[in-house]
Design a protein around this motif. Structure first.
Motif, mmCIF file in Angstrom:
data_model
loop_
_atom_site.group_PDB
_atom_site.id
_atom_site.type_symbol
_atom_site.label_atom_id
_atom_site.label_comp_id
_atom_site.label_asym_id
_atom_site.label_seq_id
_atom_site.Cartn_x
_atom_site.Cartn_y
_atom_site.Cartn_z
ATOM 1 N N UNK A 11 0.854 -1.198 0.000
ATOM 2 C CA UNK A 11 0.000 0.000 0.000
ATOM 3 C C UNK A 11 0.883 1.238 0.000
ATOM 4 N N UNK A 12 0.547 2.221 -0.808
ATOM 5 C CA UNK A 12 1.324 3.464 -0.784
ATOM 6 C C UNK A 12 1.189 4.153 0.575
ATOM 7 N N UNK A 13 2.103 5.039 0.841
ATOM 8 C CA UNK A 13 2.095 5.824 2.079
ATOM 9 C C UNK A 13 2.000 7.297 1.731
ATOM 10 N N UNK A 14 1.482 8.107 2.662
ATOM 11 C CA UNK A 14 1.493 9.548 2.434
ATOM 12 C C UNK A 14 2.903 10.019 2.093
ATOM 13 N N UNK A 15 2.992 10.905 1.151
ATOM 14 C CA UNK A 15 4.207 11.515 0.595
ATOM 15 C C UNK A 15 4.826 10.709 -0.540
ATOM 16 N N UNK A 68 -0.489 10.617 -15.142
ATOM 17 C CA UNK A 68 -0.069 11.728 -14.285
ATOM 18 C C UNK A 68 0.925 11.255 -13.247
ATOM 19 N N UNK A 69 1.606 12.229 -12.667
ATOM 20 C CA UNK A 69 2.427 12.001 -11.489
ATOM 21 C C UNK A 69 1.578 12.447 -10.304
ATOM 22 N N UNK A 70 1.563 11.651 -9.244
ATOM 23 C CA UNK A 70 0.613 11.841 -8.152
ATOM 24 C C UNK A 70 1.328 11.758 -6.808
ATOM 25 N N UNK A 71 1.164 12.783 -5.963
ATOM 26 C CA UNK A 71 1.718 12.793 -4.607
ATOM 27 C C UNK A 71 0.615 12.355 -3.648
ATOM 28 N N UNK A 72 0.807 11.236 -2.964
ATOM 29 C CA UNK A 72 -0.193 10.670 -2.060
ATOM 30 C C UNK A 72 -0.270 11.487 -0.776
ATOM 31 N N UNK A 94 -7.358 0.254 -4.411
ATOM 32 C CA UNK A 94 -7.279 1.164 -3.272
ATOM 33 C C UNK A 94 -7.708 2.568 -3.707
ATOM 34 N N UNK A 95 -8.311 3.300 -2.773
ATOM 35 C CA UNK A 95 -8.632 4.714 -2.977
ATOM 36 C C UNK A 95 -7.477 5.546 -2.447
ATOM 37 N N UNK A 96 -6.972 6.466 -3.280
ATOM 38 C CA UNK A 96 -5.895 7.373 -2.873
ATOM 39 C C UNK A 96 -6.378 8.812 -2.974
ATOM 40 N N UNK A 97 -5.997 9.631 -2.029
ATOM 41 C CA UNK A 97 -6.229 11.073 -2.105
ATOM 42 C C UNK A 97 -4.861 11.718 -2.201
ATOM 43 N N UNK A 98 -4.757 12.714 -3.090
ATOM 44 C CA UNK A 98 -3.473 13.376 -3.246
ATOM 45 C C UNK A 98 -3.529 14.473 -4.281
ATOM 46 N N UNK A 99 -2.366 14.842 -4.766
ATOM 47 C CA UNK A 99 -2.251 15.952 -5.706
ATOM 48 C C UNK A 99 -1.559 15.527 -6.993
ATOM 49 N N UNK A 100 -2.087 15.999 -8.117
ATOM 50 C CA UNK A 100 -1.412 15.853 -9.398
ATOM 51 C C UNK A 100 -0.220 16.800 -9.351
ATOM 52 N N UNK A 121 9.675 18.367 -5.771
ATOM 53 C CA UNK A 121 10.009 19.783 -5.701
ATOM 54 C C UNK A 121 11.421 19.998 -5.194
ATOM 55 N N UNK A 122 12.067 21.086 -5.607
ATOM 56 C CA UNK A 122 13.408 21.375 -5.115
ATOM 57 C C UNK A 122 13.403 21.609 -3.609
ATOM 58 N N UNK A 123 14.569 21.457 -2.985
ATOM 59 C CA UNK A 123 14.689 21.704 -1.551
ATOM 60 C C UNK A 123 14.217 23.112 -1.223
ATOM 61 N N UNK A 124 13.498 23.260 -0.159
ATOM 62 C CA UNK A 124 13.007 24.569 0.259
ATOM 63 C C UNK A 124 11.734 24.979 -0.461
ATOM 64 N N UNK A 125 11.267 24.159 -1.397
ATOM 65 C CA UNK A 125 10.004 24.426 -2.077
ATOM 66 C C UNK A 125 10.053 25.548 -3.096
ATOM 67 N N UNK A 126 11.243 26.091 -3.395
ATOM 68 C CA UNK A 126 11.359 27.194 -4.353
ATOM 69 C C UNK A 126 12.156 26.742 -5.556
#
Length: 101
Positions: A4-8, A27-31, A44-50, A79-84
């Protein structure tokens, strides 16, 4: 992926995960979360972000997929380190004038 996938987790969601994501619908999907709701065996049902190529979340989704069809997307779209996103510095002085000529 049979676990089962895990968050992140960052996953590739395509036609192997479900026919509805085949071709240009992949798509690429972040759980964010994995539902404990009972489903069909191996699904399985997953919630996350494209996630786009820059690593930015573009849409929140809830998807129903086969565990056997999930693949890790690796770190290439994270995403790059620091989110920027680093941006090049503007050239200054003499160096800038050389760039413009």
């Amino acid at each position: 992926m049979t676990r089962r996938p895990s968050p992140s987790d960052l996953l590739v969601i395509d036609g192997q995960a479900s026919v509805q994501f085949a071709g240009d619908r992949a798509m690429t999907f972040r759980v964010v979360s994995v539902s404990d709701q009972p489903t069909y065996q191996g699904w399985v049902w997953l919630t996350g972000y494209v996630v786009n190529r820059r690593g930015d979340a573009t849409a929140k989704r809830e998807i129903f997929v086969q565990l056997a069809g999930l693949r890790s997307a690796g770190a290439s779209t994270s995403p790059p380190q620091g989110g920027r996103i680093p941006r090049p510095q503007a050239a200054r002085g003499v160096e800038r004038s050389r760039l413009l000529t």
